[in-house]
Design a protein around this motif. Structure first.
Motif, mmCIF file in Angstrom:
data_model
loop_
_atom_site.group_PDB
_atom_site.id
_atom_site.type_symbol
_atom_site.label_atom_id
_atom_site.label_comp_id
_atom_site.label_asym_id
_atom_site.label_seq_id
_atom_site.Cartn_x
_atom_site.Cartn_y
_atom_site.Cartn_z
ATOM 1 N N VAL A 1 -28.543 34.405 4.762
ATOM 2 C CA VAL A 1 -27.491 34.500 3.750
ATOM 3 C C VAL A 1 -26.151 34.871 4.398
ATOM 4 N N ILE A 2 -26.201 35.810 5.349
ATOM 5 C CA ILE A 2 -24.986 36.225 6.060
ATOM 6 C C ILE A 2 -24.363 35.030 6.786
ATOM 7 N N ASP A 3 -25.203 34.255 7.479
ATOM 8 C CA ASP A 3 -24.704 33.091 8.212
ATOM 9 C C ASP A 3 -24.154 32.037 7.251
ATOM 10 N N MET A 4 -24.819 31.841 6.119
ATOM 11 C CA MET A 4 -24.364 30.851 5.133
ATOM 12 C C MET A 4 -23.013 31.255 4.545
ATOM 13 N N TYR A 5 -22.813 32.557 4.335
ATOM 14 C CA TYR A 5 -21.541 33.043 3.794
ATOM 15 C C TYR A 5 -20.400 32.761 4.766
ATOM 16 N N ASP A 6 -20.636 33.006 6.056
ATOM 17 C CA ASP A 6 -19.616 32.696 7.056
ATOM 18 C C ASP A 6 -19.369 31.191 7.143
ATOM 19 N N ASN A 7 -20.419 30.394 7.030
ATOM 20 C CA ASN A 7 -20.251 28.937 7.080
ATOM 21 C C ASN A 7 -19.441 28.434 5.890
ATOM 22 N N SER B 1 -9.369 30.217 -2.003
ATOM 23 C CA SER B 1 -10.338 29.610 -2.916
ATOM 24 C C SER B 1 -11.589 30.460 -3.079
ATOM 25 N N MET B 2 -11.812 31.416 -2.152
ATOM 26 C CA MET B 2 -13.003 32.265 -2.211
ATOM 27 C C MET B 2 -12.690 33.684 -2.661
ATOM 28 N N ALA B 3 -11.427 33.981 -2.942
ATOM 29 C CA ALA B 3 -11.052 35.334 -3.353
ATOM 30 C C ALA B 3 -11.622 35.645 -4.732
ATOM 31 N N LEU B 4 -12.203 36.845 -4.884
ATOM 32 C CA LEU B 4 -12.758 37.242 -6.169
ATOM 33 C C LEU B 4 -11.662 37.625 -7.159
ATOM 34 N N LYS B 5 -10.498 37.990 -6.629
ATOM 35 C CA LYS B 5 -9.343 38.275 -7.487
ATOM 36 C C LYS B 5 -8.073 37.975 -6.716
ATOM 37 N N PRO B 6 -6.981 37.634 -7.408
ATOM 38 C CA PRO B 6 -5.729 37.290 -6.722
ATOM 39 C C PRO B 6 -5.254 38.427 -5.812
ATOM 40 N N GLY B 7 -4.755 38.044 -4.654
ATOM 41 C CA GLY B 7 -4.222 39.035 -3.727
ATOM 42 C C GLY B 7 -5.261 39.748 -2.888
ATOM 43 N N SER B 8 -6.520 39.384 -3.046
ATOM 44 C CA SER B 8 -7.593 40.023 -2.283
ATOM 45 C C SER B 8 -8.225 38.986 -1.367
ATOM 46 N N ARG B 9 -7.633 38.789 -0.186
ATOM 47 C CA ARG B 9 -8.128 37.789 0.747
ATOM 48 C C ARG B 9 -9.499 38.175 1.287
ATOM 49 N N PRO B 10 -10.455 37.263 1.249
ATOM 50 C CA PRO B 10 -11.727 37.547 1.921
ATOM 51 C C PRO B 10 -11.519 37.723 3.421
ATOM 52 N N TYR B 11 -12.334 38.535 4.015
ATOM 53 C CA TYR B 11 -12.252 38.768 5.451
ATOM 54 C C TYR B 11 -12.665 37.489 6.187
ATOM 55 N N PRO B 12 -11.937 37.085 7.230
ATOM 56 C CA PRO B 12 -12.276 35.851 7.944
ATOM 57 C C PRO B 12 -13.612 35.978 8.679
ATOM 58 N N PRO B 13 -14.228 34.862 9.049
ATOM 59 C CA PRO B 13 -15.471 34.924 9.821
ATOM 60 C C PRO B 13 -15.275 35.742 11.093
ATOM 61 N N ASP B 14 -16.224 36.647 11.351
ATOM 62 C CA ASP B 14 -16.034 37.595 12.456
ATOM 63 C C ASP B 14 -17.401 38.048 12.943
ATOM 64 N N PHE B 15 -17.686 37.820 14.221
ATOM 65 C CA PHE B 15 -18.994 38.195 14.756
ATOM 66 C C PHE B 15 -19.230 39.696 14.688
ATOM 67 N N GLY B 16 -18.165 40.508 14.749
ATOM 68 C CA GLY B 16 -18.320 41.957 14.679
ATOM 69 C C GLY B 16 -18.750 42.413 13.297
ATOM 70 N N ILE B 17 -18.192 41.803 12.262
ATOM 71 C CA ILE B 17 -18.593 42.123 10.885
ATOM 72 C C ILE B 17 -20.031 41.667 10.653
ATOM 73 N N LYS B 18 -20.368 40.493 11.160
ATOM 74 C CA LYS B 18 -21.737 39.985 11.000
ATOM 75 C C LYS B 18 -22.737 40.884 11.721
ATOM 76 N N ARG B 19 -22.339 41.426 12.865
ATOM 77 C CA ARG B 19 -23.228 42.344 13.588
ATOM 78 C C ARG B 19 -23.539 43.579 12.746
ATOM 79 N N TRP B 20 -22.548 44.096 12.037
ATOM 80 C CA TRP B 20 -22.786 45.250 11.167
ATOM 81 C C TRP B 20 -23.661 44.877 9.975
ATOM 82 N N ALA B 21 -23.482 43.670 9.445
ATOM 83 C CA ALA B 21 -24.340 43.232 8.344
ATOM 84 C C ALA B 21 -25.795 43.154 8.797
#
Length: 277
Positions: free
Chosen positions: A204-210, A225-245
């Motif tokens: 699921v984590i990999d699919m979210y980054d894809n 297009s993926m923001a849950l609300k205006p002005g809240s940018r989703p975090y870009p794909p990042d191997f460090g964030i994925k490592r914590w997940a």
């Protein structure tokens, strides 16, 4: 020194562009590799996509001839990936400062593991206090069976504290410590609650980054297009964030074995709520 080095790079580019027929980009590489990553990123971004491709081609040729060090080659590939793909990829730089320069270039804060762990501890403490006080939205942790009591703290820490409160603040979606803690807690809760196995959660984590990569490739560089609300940018794909997940998945499985061992994970499809900004 930084401005002087940046000017030397720009001057070298000007000289290369004077060529009538064949542009030899090899001389540009020397001033380029003198630049720190925080200087390299903006000057590479100034180039057109075609000129960056010519520069990479020249570097690749020299690297294949054994005349370019491996670290320099990986630094260049990292920088170009940040600029063109809006992603923090693992090129084995083994230098958190350079990698964090890439995050800052993309508008995020620097990622520091000790700060992430502190955010995780803080979120769990706040979740426990909210559950003890019977705050609205914490019913999951006090009602139902072992799954709820066992995994309730992680659920509330993820959904109510990190996503619903901390990351809901303007600009907080690009705070690296909060992003890593939220991804960690999402994974920890879902694996603890047997809504996903470790393998399913990793998928699921990999699919979210894809999904993010696909949006960026279509031209949505800030993932609006993926923001849950205006002005809240989703975090870009990042191997460090994925490592914590993925660390959250491991610790969630330890939780499950400790206090929710009678549960069964989904046979095929995980039951994951990815309400993650």
């Amino acid at each position: 020194m930084g401005e002087i080095d940046r000017k030397q790079f720009r001057d070298a580019v000007i000289e290369v562009k004077k060529a009538w027929v064949f542009e030899d980009w090899a001389p540009v590489l020397t001033p380029l590799f003198r630049l720190a990553m925080f200087d390299m990123l903006p000057v590479l971004d100034e180039l057109s996509g075609l000129d960056r491709a010519k520069l990479i081609s020249a570097a690749n040729l020299i690297q294949n001839q054994g005349r370019l060090g491996d670290i320099s080659w990986r630094r260049l590939k990292f920088a170009v990936t940040v600029i063109e793909k809006r992603e923090i990829s693992d090129f084995g730089l083994n230098d958190d400062n350079q990698v964090n320069d890439g995050r800052v270039f993309l508008g995020c804060t620097r990622l520091v593991d000790s700060e992430v762990r502190a955010e995780i501890i803080k979120a769990l403490d706040q979740a426990r206090a909210a559950i003890k006080n019977g705050d609205k939205g914490t019913e999951y942790a006090t009602l139902g069976g072992d799954e709820n009591r066992c995994c309730g703290e992680a659920c509330i820490a993820w959904n109510k504290v990190l996503v619903g409160k901390r990351r809901a603040q303007p600009g907080a979606s690009l705070d690296s410590s909060l992003a890593a803690a939220a991804h960690y807690m999402l994974a920890r809760f879902h694996v603890c609650a047997a809504k996903a196995s470790i393998g399913q959660m990793d998928m699921v984590i990999d699919m979210y980054d894809n999904k993010k990569r696909d949006a960026i490739a279509r031209g949505d560089r800030d993932l609006k297009s993926m923001a849950l609300k205006p002005g809240s940018r989703p975090y870009p794909p990042d191997f460090g964030i994925k490592r914590w997940a993925k660390q959250g998945s491991i610790e969630g499985e330890a939780d499950r074995q400790r206090c929710n061992a009678n549960s069964s994970t989904p046979y095929i499809f995980p039951d994951v709520d990815g309400g993650e900004a």
